[in-house]
Design a protein around this motif. Sequence first.
Motif, PDB file in Angstrom:
ATOM      1  N   LEU A  13       8.995  -9.521  -4.851  1.00 62.60           N
ATOM      2  CA  LEU A  13      10.164  -8.887  -4.240  1.00 62.60           C
ATOM      3  C   LEU A  13      10.520  -7.597  -4.959  1.00 62.60           C
ATOM      4  CD1 LEU A  13      12.521 -11.900  -3.415  1.00 62.60           C
ATOM      5  CD2 LEU A  13      10.752 -10.828  -2.000  1.00 62.60           C
ATOM      6  N   GLY A  14      10.318  -7.560  -6.281  1.00 56.26           N
ATOM      7  CA  GLY A  14      10.616  -6.349  -7.038  1.00 56.26           C
ATOM      8  C   GLY A  14       9.751  -5.175  -6.624  1.00 56.26           C
ATOM      9  N   LEU A  15       8.455  -5.435  -6.442  1.00 57.49           N
ATOM     10  CA  LEU A  15       7.558  -4.362  -6.014  1.00 57.49           C
ATOM     11  C   LEU A  15       7.829  -3.950  -4.564  1.00 57.49           C
ATOM     12  CD1 LEU A  15       4.202  -5.432  -7.696  1.00 57.49           C
ATOM     13  CD2 LEU A  15       5.535  -3.377  -8.198  1.00 57.49           C
ATOM     14  N   LEU A  16       8.079  -4.924  -3.692  1.00 55.64           N
ATOM     15  CA  LEU A  16       8.393  -4.593  -2.309  1.00 55.64           C
ATOM     16  C   LEU A  16       9.672  -3.769  -2.209  1.00 55.64           C
ATOM     17  CD1 LEU A  16       7.575  -8.005  -0.571  1.00 55.64           C
ATOM     18  CD2 LEU A  16       6.354  -5.847  -0.219  1.00 55.64           C
ATOM     19  N   ALA A  47       0.831  -1.203   0.000  1.00 55.11           N
ATOM     20  CA  ALA A  47       0.000   0.000   0.000  1.00 55.11           C
ATOM     21  C   ALA A  47       0.867   1.255   0.000  1.00 55.11           C
ATOM     22  CB  ALA A  47      -0.924  -0.011   1.215  1.00 55.11           C
ATOM     23  N   GLN A  48       1.968   1.208   0.753  1.00 56.95           N
ATOM     24  CA  GLN A  48       2.910   2.325   0.781  1.00 56.95           C
ATOM     25  C   GLN A  48       3.535   2.546  -0.584  1.00 56.95           C
ATOM     26  OE1 GLN A  48       6.172   1.798   3.570  1.00 56.95           O
ATOM     27  NE2 GLN A  48       7.474   3.177   2.391  1.00 56.95           N
ATOM     28  N   VAL A  49       3.931   1.443  -1.232  1.00 53.69           N
ATOM     29  CA  VAL A  49       4.514   1.529  -2.572  1.00 53.69           C
ATOM     30  C   VAL A  49       3.509   2.126  -3.545  1.00 53.69           C
ATOM     31  CG1 VAL A  49       5.345   0.154  -4.527  1.00 53.69           C
ATOM     32  CG2 VAL A  49       6.172  -0.337  -2.221  1.00 53.69           C
ATOM     33  N   VAL A  87       6.603  -8.995 -16.007  1.00 53.90           N
ATOM     34  CA  VAL A  87       6.804 -10.163 -15.138  1.00 53.90           C
ATOM     35  C   VAL A  87       5.450 -10.739 -14.708  1.00 53.90           C
ATOM     36  CG1 VAL A  87       7.903 -11.018 -13.037  1.00 53.90           C
ATOM     37  CG2 VAL A  87       8.990  -9.195 -14.361  1.00 53.90           C
ATOM     38  N   ALA A  88       4.472  -9.860 -14.473  1.00 60.30           N
ATOM     39  CA  ALA A  88       3.121 -10.340 -14.165  1.00 60.30           C
ATOM     40  C   ALA A  88       2.573 -11.169 -15.320  1.00 60.30           C
ATOM     41  CB  ALA A  88       2.199  -9.161 -13.864  1.00 60.30           C
ATOM     42  N   ASN A 112      13.434  -0.689   1.478  1.00 60.17           N
ATOM     43  CA  ASN A 112      13.872  -1.373   2.697  1.00 60.17           C
ATOM     44  C   ASN A 112      14.408  -2.747   2.329  1.00 60.17           C
ATOM     45  OD1 ASN A 112      14.075  -2.779   5.160  1.00 60.17           O
ATOM     46  ND2 ASN A 112      12.398  -1.619   6.084  1.00 60.17           N
ATOM     47  N   SER A 113      15.714  -2.859   2.180  1.00 59.96           N
ATOM     48  CA  SER A 113      16.308  -4.120   1.739  1.00 59.96           C
ATOM     49  C   SER A 113      16.155  -5.228   2.779  1.00 59.96           C
ATOM     50  CB  SER A 113      17.796  -3.925   1.397  1.00 59.96           C
ATOM     51  OG  SER A 113      18.512  -3.460   2.534  1.00 59.96           O
ATOM     52  N   LEU A 114      16.143  -4.869   4.059  1.00 58.18           N
ATOM     53  CA  LEU A 114      15.961  -5.876   5.111  1.00 58.18           C
ATOM     54  C   LEU A 114      14.574  -6.496   5.010  1.00 58.18           C
ATOM     55  CD1 LEU A 114      16.955  -7.364   7.609  1.00 58.18           C
ATOM     56  CD2 LEU A 114      16.206  -5.411   8.994  1.00 58.18           C
ATOM     57  N   LEU A 115      13.579  -5.679   4.717  1.00 59.16           N
ATOM     58  CA  LEU A 115      12.220  -6.179   4.551  1.00 59.16           C
ATOM     59  C   LEU A 115      12.160  -7.159   3.379  1.00 59.16           C
ATOM     60  CD1 LEU A 115       8.922  -4.193   4.682  1.00 59.16           C
ATOM     61  CD2 LEU A 115       9.438  -5.532   2.661  1.00 59.16           C
ATOM     62  N   VAL A 116      12.796  -6.804   2.279  1.00 56.73           N
ATOM     63  CA  VAL A 116      12.800  -7.682   1.102  1.00 56.73           C
ATOM     64  C   VAL A 116      13.477  -9.006   1.432  1.00 56.73           C
ATOM     65  CG1 VAL A 116      13.631  -7.958  -1.265  1.00 56.73           C
ATOM     66  CG2 VAL A 116      12.719  -5.753  -0.510  1.00 56.73           C
TER      67      VAL A 116
END
Length: 225
Positions: free
Chosen positions: A145-148, A103-105, A120-121, A153-157
Amino acid sequence: MTATVPDLPAFSRRPSLREIVTKELRAALVTGKLTPGAVYSAPALAVQFGVSATPVREAMLDLAKEKLVEPVRNKGFRVVRLDEKALDDCVNLRLLIEPVTMAQVAATAPIEEMEAWRSVAVEIVDAARAGDVTAYIDADLRFHLGLLALAGNSLLVDTVRDLRHRSRLLGVPRLARARALEPSALEHLELLDVMVARDADATRALTERHLGHVRGIWAEHGEHD
């Protein structure tokens, strides 16, 4: 005098044999093609792939870091078992992380950067229609992972990647054979549509719905392959 380097085409890096074997083994592991609890030797798997044991052993060590297998001294690698609670724990963590982040993205990322993942979709949908499990899993991972990653935030990914790798998509081969993967695949295009429309609420809701469908695919019980 040093000559000016002319404009030259950039060549994409070809994946190494180790990376190719890792990708194929990961797909076999997460779909249950390699039996949970069973021990597999690198030489035996190498014969199946038609390669030397070295890239297979290296691939298995990579997969051990993802908690998909564990080394067994002088025997090979054991496929880690994952019970229903572990699967639920994975999904519950993803539900805490992914809907709000997507949602943030949707609200903040450049539209062209989100739109770049449409191809990719489409790969996901094409793989579902073709019943290509390996391609489906690979494209699905890259898409999410690309959208996230657009959240910065690489740690989140890395955390979501680890959760996905720990999971078992045991229902995927059966659904692929029945051509029943397509509805889940089409959700990726629907998700991208609401994201580029800047609809954060719809993005959150659709991400939650999609993860609910994924949990159904991850079920340990029922028909195995």
